[in-house]
Design an enzyme around this catalytic site. Structure first.
Site, PDB file in Angstrom:
ATOM      1  N   ASP A  74       0.834  -1.237  -0.006  1.00  0.00           N
ATOM      2  CA  ASP A  74       0.029   0.092   0.153  1.00  0.00           C
ATOM      3  C   ASP A  74       0.659   1.420   0.095  1.00  0.00           C
ATOM      4  O   ASP A  74       2.088   1.022   0.352  1.00  0.00           O
ATOM      5  CB  ASP A  74      -0.850   0.016   1.174  1.00  0.00           C
ATOM      6  CG  ASP A  74      -0.224  -0.309   2.475  1.00  0.00           C
ATOM      7  OD1 ASP A  74       0.832  -0.370   2.318  1.00  0.00           O
ATOM      8  OD2 ASP A  74      -1.013  -1.084   3.310  1.00  0.00           O
ATOM      9  N   ASP A  76       1.089   4.674   1.817  1.00  0.00           N
ATOM     10  CA  ASP A  76       0.750   5.445   2.775  1.00  0.00           C
ATOM     11  C   ASP A  76       1.276   7.159   2.549  1.00  0.00           C
ATOM     12  O   ASP A  76       2.474   7.040   2.203  1.00  0.00           O
ATOM     13  CB  ASP A  76       1.156   5.104   4.311  1.00  0.00           C
ATOM     14  CG  ASP A  76       0.617   3.713   4.413  1.00  0.00           C
ATOM     15  OD1 ASP A  76      -0.549   3.487   4.024  1.00  0.00           O
ATOM     16  OD2 ASP A  76       1.098   3.042   5.468  1.00  0.00           O
ATOM     17  N   ASP A 150       9.874   3.343  13.399  1.00  0.00           N
ATOM     18  CA  ASP A 150      10.405   2.321  13.909  1.00  0.00           C
ATOM     19  C   ASP A 150      11.796   1.844  13.446  1.00  0.00           C
ATOM     20  O   ASP A 150      13.064   2.263  14.162  1.00  0.00           O
ATOM     21  CB  ASP A 150       9.407   1.048  13.791  1.00  0.00           C
ATOM     22  CG  ASP A 150       9.180   0.751  12.561  1.00  0.00           C
ATOM     23  OD1 ASP A 150       9.298   1.531  11.700  1.00  0.00           O
ATOM     24  OD2 ASP A 150       8.772  -0.324  12.142  1.00  0.00           O
TER      25      ASP A 150
END
Ligand code: ATP
Ligand code: MG
Length: 470
Positions: A74, A76, A150
């Protein structure tokens, strides 16, 4: 990896200091991402944002995957526009998320692009006092948004205006050198959100990159904190890996860290360092087969394996060793019921509680596993008896049994894409009947010791009554 490259020209994943950090800007000539690789809809969103005077960036896994020449799952997008402004800009959109509001923009063909406002804190972070932060407390700058992410390879921004990649954390260098590194101080980042340890393992497995020494050492120190994560979140994270097409690599990688037995302590009795024991090897064969199915998934023939089947497959080598399944002889009558009850209880305690598995799924997992005995002993070499093949649960139990055989190096058929190229049954289409009901109904019908694991009850017993199969 053991020897680490030292800090690079940017900030090598250092936490955001009070003073601003200068980003490294990579022009198109220095990175492999080309605008035409972006999804049409993602581009539409980016251009609409730009035309309205906002900044828009492709972020996270999309940038990472394009950089690595992979097709992103996807796209984002992050922006300096606030959720309210986004809603006004994109009429065909809705806001989701309680704490961190995210705007989903809808396009034809059920396509959704998620747009989030740049922010300074991760979704799972709390303030110092353990209080959840108010959402308006968390909007941030591009730099802050990079540092709340992260891994360095997940913290890059691609912007369409100059077609540059913006890097605050040394992510480009880590992508080029093949390194998985936490952004910031890994000890702090793991204790704020222990699920990040699973993300380290996931991305190391998927990319084949080496884990940076400081990240890996911190992971050893913090692995026992993993189970502090909410059970549902852990369940979703594991499901994501089981469905990734790289679950074997994920498990192999996990088995080299303390995370494996932290997640699944019931494997402890059978486990040897690094997953070199028979039980782990059996599981890896099973996961390899599941990966094969997911890897052949396509838009024309998408694969969906329901969660109870994936979990039954994950538990299979343990259940087989622990409950001696399928056993020397077929379980019948009281033996069957005792074993089923023990299996169900163990699965509930050891797996259901830590991962918040819904009751129905637990029932279905137990049913699949206990019937390894039936499938193993009811066949006569040429095939299965009619009474068994007629049962609604037969197909699914047979698939799990095929995985069992494969896990022992026997049989090559395994499972196929066609087996799982089915839409998920709608709520109410599947019904499970408990052992207690079965016991009373079969004895009341006076079936004697015939086929105690199954009854002739239309629609099946002890298993899955799915109209799809009946
Ligand atoms: P995938 O290909 O599995 O979607 P992804 O990196 O895009 O990989 P997502 O779960 O979609 O993973 O998360 C999107 C981005 O959000 C990540 O790339 C990362 O920058 C950030 N992110 C996700 N989870 C965390 C977390 N626990 N802490 C900090 N940042 C996170
Ligand atoms: Mg993603």
């Amino acid at each position: 990896m053991s020897s680490l490259p030292q800090e690079n020209k940017t900030t090598a994943g250092k936490p955001s200091p009070a003073a601003t950090v200068e980003a490294a800007i990579f022009p198109e000539s220095e990175h492999p991402i080309r605008e035409q690789q972006l999804d049409r809809e993602a581009l539409k969103v980016l251009y609409r944002l730009r035309d309205a005077g906002f900044k828009g960036y492709l972020v996270g896994g999309g940038v990472r995957d394009l950089f690595l020449g992979k097709k992103p799952k996807d796209f984002d997008i992050s922006t300096d526009a606030r959720p309210g402004q986004l809603r006004r800009l994109f009429r065909n959109s809705r806001t989701i998320g309680r704490r961190f509001r995210l705007v989903q923009v809808f396009f034809r063909g059920n396509k959704i692009i998620e747009v989030s406002t740049l922010r300074s804190r991760s979704e799972y972070e709390e303030d110092g006092e353990g209080e959840l932060l108010a959402s308006n407390n968390t909007f941030g700058t591009l730099e802050e948004d990079a540092f709340r992410r992260d891994l360095t390879i997940n913290s890059l921004f691609y912007e369409i205006e100059g077609r540059t990649v913006i890097d605050y954390v040394g992510g480009v260098e880590d992508l080029n050198r093949g390194i998985i590194r936490m952004v910031g101080d890994p000890d702090q980042r793991f204790s704020h959100d222990p699920a990040r340890m699973l993300r380290v393992v996931r991305h190391a497995a998927r990319t084949g990159f080496a884990v940076d020494a400081a990240t890996s050492e911190a992971l050893q120190r913090h692995s026992s904190e993993l189970m502090l994560c909410p059970p549902s979140r852990l369940r979703d994270e594991i499901l994501k890996d089981l469905r990734s097409g790289a679950s074997k690599l994920w498990a192999e990688q996990c088995m080299t860290t303390p995370l494996w037995l932290t997640l699944f302590p019931f494997y402890q009795d059978y486990f040897q360092a690094g997953g070199k024991d028979e039980t782990s090897l059996a599981l890896l064969r099973i996961l390899g087969e599941i990966d094969r199915v997911y890897q052949s998934s396509s838009e024309e023939q998408p694969v969906h394996i329901e969660e109870h089947f994936l979990f039954a497959a994950l538990l299979l080598p343990w259940a087989s060793a622990h409950f001696k399944l399928p056993g020397e002889e077929r379980l019948r009558g009281p033996q069957f019921h005792q074993c089923f009850a023990a299996l169900r209880e163990d699965i509930g305690e050891r797996f259901g509680v830590p991962f918040n598995i819904p009751r129905m799924a637990k029932e279905r997992i137990s049913t699949l596993l206990i019937n390894l005995s039936t499938l193993h002993h009811a066949g006569n070499g040429k095939g299965y008896p009619k009474w068994l093949k007629k049962k609604s649960y037969y197909q699914e139990c047979k698939r799990l049994y095929d995985l069992y055989q494969l896990s022992r190096g026997k049989g090559t058929a395994g499972i196929s894409v066609e087996d799982f190229a089915l839409p998920e049954p709608k709520q109410g289409e599947v019904e499970v009947i408990s052992a207690v009901q079965e016991a009373s109904s079969s004895s009341s019908r006076g079936r004697g010791g015939g086929n105690p694991a199954f009854s002739s009850h239309k629609g099946g017993i002890f298993g899955l009554r799915s109209r799809r199969h009946s």
